[in-house]
Write an enzyme that holds these catalytic residues in place. Structure first.
Site, PDB file in Angstrom:
ATOM      1  N   GLU A 159       0.822  -1.230   0.000  1.00 31.85           N
ATOM      2  CA  GLU A 159       0.000   0.000   0.000  1.00 31.85           C
ATOM      3  C   GLU A 159       0.851   1.273   0.000  1.00 31.85           C
ATOM      4  O   GLU A 159       0.613   2.178   0.793  1.00 31.85           O
ATOM      5  CB  GLU A 159      -0.965  -0.032   1.197  1.00 31.85           C
ATOM      6  CG  GLU A 159      -1.846  -1.275   1.190  1.00 31.85           C
ATOM      7  CD  GLU A 159      -2.678  -1.467   2.465  1.00 31.85           C
ATOM      8  OE1 GLU A 159      -2.626  -0.617   3.355  1.00 31.85           O
ATOM      9  OE2 GLU A 159      -3.392  -2.491   2.545  1.00 31.85           O
ATOM     10  N   ASN A 200       2.286  -4.834  -3.288  1.00 31.64           N
ATOM     11  CA  ASN A 200       0.909  -5.291  -3.051  1.00 31.64           C
ATOM     12  C   ASN A 200       0.035  -4.077  -2.733  1.00 31.64           C
ATOM     13  O   ASN A 200       0.471  -3.165  -2.031  1.00 31.64           O
ATOM     14  CB  ASN A 200       0.944  -6.257  -1.851  1.00 31.64           C
ATOM     15  CG  ASN A 200      -0.352  -6.990  -1.595  1.00 31.64           C
ATOM     16  OD1 ASN A 200      -0.948  -7.551  -2.516  1.00 31.64           O
ATOM     17  ND2 ASN A 200      -0.802  -7.002  -0.341  1.00 31.64           N
ATOM     18  N   HIS A 236     -10.191  -6.429  -2.233  1.00 31.00           N
ATOM     19  CA  HIS A 236     -11.256  -6.304  -1.225  1.00 31.00           C
ATOM     20  C   HIS A 236     -12.472  -5.677  -1.905  1.00 31.00           C
ATOM     21  O   HIS A 236     -12.555  -4.468  -2.081  1.00 31.00           O
ATOM     22  CB  HIS A 236     -10.767  -5.459  -0.047  1.00 31.00           C
ATOM     23  CG  HIS A 236      -9.680  -6.134   0.730  1.00 31.00           C
ATOM     24  ND1 HIS A 236      -9.919  -7.291   1.464  1.00 31.00           N
ATOM     25  CD2 HIS A 236      -8.356  -5.868   0.869  1.00 31.00           C
ATOM     26  CE1 HIS A 236      -8.779  -7.682   2.029  1.00 31.00           C
ATOM     27  NE2 HIS A 236      -7.818  -6.842   1.682  1.00 31.00           N
ATOM     28  N   GLU A 265      -5.703 -11.018  -1.520  1.00 27.81           N
ATOM     29  CA  GLU A 265      -6.535 -10.839  -0.318  1.00 27.81           C
ATOM     30  C   GLU A 265      -8.020 -10.762  -0.666  1.00 27.81           C
ATOM     31  O   GLU A 265      -8.765  -9.962  -0.091  1.00 27.81           O
ATOM     32  CB  GLU A 265      -6.140  -9.541   0.427  1.00 27.81           C
ATOM     33  CG  GLU A 265      -4.686  -9.461   0.825  1.00 27.81           C
ATOM     34  CD  GLU A 265      -4.332  -8.198   1.620  1.00 27.81           C
ATOM     35  OE1 GLU A 265      -5.226  -7.492   2.117  1.00 27.81           O
ATOM     36  OE2 GLU A 265      -3.120  -7.918   1.734  1.00 27.81           O
ATOM     37  N   ASP A 267     -11.826 -10.745  -0.885  1.00 30.68           N
ATOM     38  CA  ASP A 267     -13.085 -11.020  -0.199  1.00 30.68           C
ATOM     39  C   ASP A 267     -14.158 -10.143  -0.817  1.00 30.68           C
ATOM     40  O   ASP A 267     -13.863  -9.139  -1.459  1.00 30.68           O
ATOM     41  CB  ASP A 267     -13.017 -10.908   1.336  1.00 30.68           C
ATOM     42  CG  ASP A 267     -12.380  -9.640   1.853  1.00 30.68           C
ATOM     43  OD1 ASP A 267     -12.283  -8.659   1.107  1.00 30.68           O
ATOM     44  OD2 ASP A 267     -11.989  -9.629   3.043  1.00 30.68           O
TER      45      ASP A 267
HETATM   46  O1  9MR Z   1      -7.244  -8.674   8.356  1.00 35.62           O
HETATM   47  C1  9MR Z   1      -6.358  -7.852   9.038  1.00 35.62           C
HETATM   48  C2  9MR Z   1      -6.989  -7.414  10.372  1.00 35.62           C
HETATM   49  O2  9MR Z   1      -7.141  -8.534  11.220  1.00 35.62           O
HETATM   50  C3  9MR Z   1      -6.138  -6.351  11.020  1.00 35.62           C
HETATM   51  O3  9MR Z   1      -6.793  -5.875  12.176  1.00 35.62           O
HETATM   52  C4  9MR Z   1      -5.899  -5.225  10.030  1.00 35.62           C
HETATM   53  C5  9MR Z   1      -5.047  -4.136  10.675  1.00 35.62           C
HETATM   54  O4  9MR Z   1      -4.613  -3.185   9.770  1.00 35.62           O
HETATM   55  O5  9MR Z   1      -5.249  -5.732   8.877  1.00 35.62           O
HETATM   56  C6  9MR Z   1      -6.039  -6.641   8.186  1.00 35.62           C
HETATM   57  O6  9MR Z   1      -5.392  -7.084   7.018  1.00 35.62           O
HETATM   58  C7  9MR Z   1      -5.105  -6.088   6.030  1.00 35.62           C
HETATM   59  C8  9MR Z   1      -3.870  -6.549   5.284  1.00 35.62           C
HETATM   60  O7  9MR Z   1      -2.821  -6.787   6.179  1.00 35.62           O
HETATM   61  C9  9MR Z   1      -3.443  -5.503   4.262  1.00 35.62           C
HETATM   62  N1  9MR Z   1      -4.525  -5.208   3.355  1.00 35.62           N
HETATM   63  C10 9MR Z   1      -5.791  -4.861   3.970  1.00 35.62           C
HETATM   64  C11 9MR Z   1      -6.199  -5.956   4.963  1.00 35.62           C
HETATM   65  C12 9MR Z   1      -7.574  -5.670   5.535  1.00 35.62           C
HETATM   66  O8  9MR Z   1      -7.548  -4.502   6.283  1.00 35.62           O
END
Ligand code: 9MR
Length: 347
Positions: A159, A200, A236, A265, A267
């Site tokens: 990001e 990513n 997402h 990732e 969903d």
């Molecule tokens: O799914 C993850 C969640 O459990 C955490 O609280 C969150 C914190 O920033 O991160 C989520 O995963 C993220 C991933 O690492 C990067 N892309 C976005 C994902 C969803 O927020």
């Protein structure tokens, strides 16, 4: 008897079709991955992996690729400076080895889930830029070396581009300057020369400014000989938004630069309550995403961000939304799961 003879004659008279003309639909996602040649993965909740035998069983049956949802993030592995807590990440890697799953390392350089000692040290000036660069180099080197040969692909930077196409003003950019990205890839490559190194991001499926900046960045890095090998599309999605119809073309543009690509990732959330119509729409989003990946030769991995609604980040982040995964809270397959099994690699 006559009938039996007739039936037998009919069977024998029917010309055999080549196996490829009517392949058996796959039994599960692992078999689908075998048939299509694209690894199908899931993010993993390590607490659930340890505590819930049904979660563990389905994960290991269905998935041939895994990503730690949180366990490999910096705050998880070095909560205090110099104090390393690898147990969760090790558990994931060991479980993957035993179950013939490949692993995506997530993630080395991000602006979120950094340990407090690091962010506060930078904020109060006790960590200056020279030290910060060394801290980042040590972090990448230590973590990548630890799992050398066990991680197929690393999300090296996560990001780094904003929605408007500018570079995200993170602690890394503001203190180290734009060169931190090339450095991160070089350090990771040195620590494990065989791992595929990825950039990513989310909304990279459709957001033009982000796509153009990321492409330009990759081009520049490649021109400088920086070891960057892949672009990850988080994916997402939500059914209240249009499906990103240009996604396969975007993947192809990255592939044309010599990269592999992956859905990292995926969903597909929805505004609650769940209805059969919404589940049917969700199923089309999942299957289109897989079709898009399969239509691009360079797409190597198709990973969902959690496979069950029992453990999904969505309800905690988007009020009134949920049901984003392939299986429900009881691990029963939703229409989206069945839709994936019917996706074919285009000829
Ligand atoms: O799914 C993850 C969640 O459990 C955490 O609280 C969150 C914190 O920033 O991160 C989520 O995963 C993220 C991933 O690492 C990067 N892309 C976005 C994902 C969803 O927020």
């Amino acid at each position: 008897m006559k009938l039996l003879v007739l039936a037998l004659a009919l069977v024998l008279a029917t010309p055999a079709l080549p196996a490829s003309a009517h392949p058996r639909p796959p039994r599960d996602l692992r078999q689908l991955a075998q048939q299509t040649g694209v690894k199908i993965g899931s993010a993993v909740d390590i607490a659930a992996l340890r505590a819930e035998s049904d979660y563990r069983k389905v994960l290991n049956r269905e998935f041939s690729h895994v990503t730690a949802e949180n366990a490999m993030k910096w705050e998880s592995v070095e909560p205090e400076r110099g104090v390393f807590t690898w147990a969760d990440a090790d558990t994931l890697v060991e479980n993957a080895r035993r179950n013939h799953q490949q692993v995506r390392g997530h993630t080395l350089v991000w602006h979120n889930q950094l340990p407090a000692w690091l962010t506060s040290g930078v904020a109060d000036g006790s960590i200056d830029a020279t030290e910060l660069r060394k801290i980042l180099r040590d972090h990448i080197t230590t973590q990548v070396r630890r799992y050398k040969g066990k991680i197929r692909a690393w999300d090296v930077v996560n990001e780094v581009v904003e929605e408007d196409g500018t570079m995200r003003q993170t602690l890394w950019l503001t203190h180290l300057g734009p060169g931190y990205i090339a450095d991160a890839f070089r350090w990771a490559h040195k620590a494990d020369p065989h791992a595929k190194l990825y950039i990513n991001d989310y909304n990279l499926e459709w957001n033009a400014p982000k796509i153009e900046t990321t492409l330009a960045l990759v081009k520049e890095l490649r021109a400088q000989g920086v070891p960057i090998h892949g672009a990850g599309f988080q994916g997402h999605l939500g059914i209240q938004y249009d499906y990103p119809g240009d996604w396969a073309n975007v993947m192809r543009r990255f592939a044309d630069l010599g990269l592999e690509v992956a859905v990292t990732e995926l969903d597909v959330r929805m505004v609650l309550p769940v209805t059969p119509e919404k589940l049917a729409t969700q199923a089309t989003y999942y299957s289109r995403a897989l079709s898009d990946c399969l239509s691009v030769r360079a797409c190597r991995e198709f990973t969902v961000w959690g496979y069950t609604d029992r453990h999904s980040w969505v309800p905690g982040w988007f009020e009134g939304e949920g049901s984003a995964c392939l299986l429900d809270e009881n691990l029963a397959p939703k229409p989206a799961y069945r839709a994936l099994l019917n996706v074919k690699r285009p000829r």
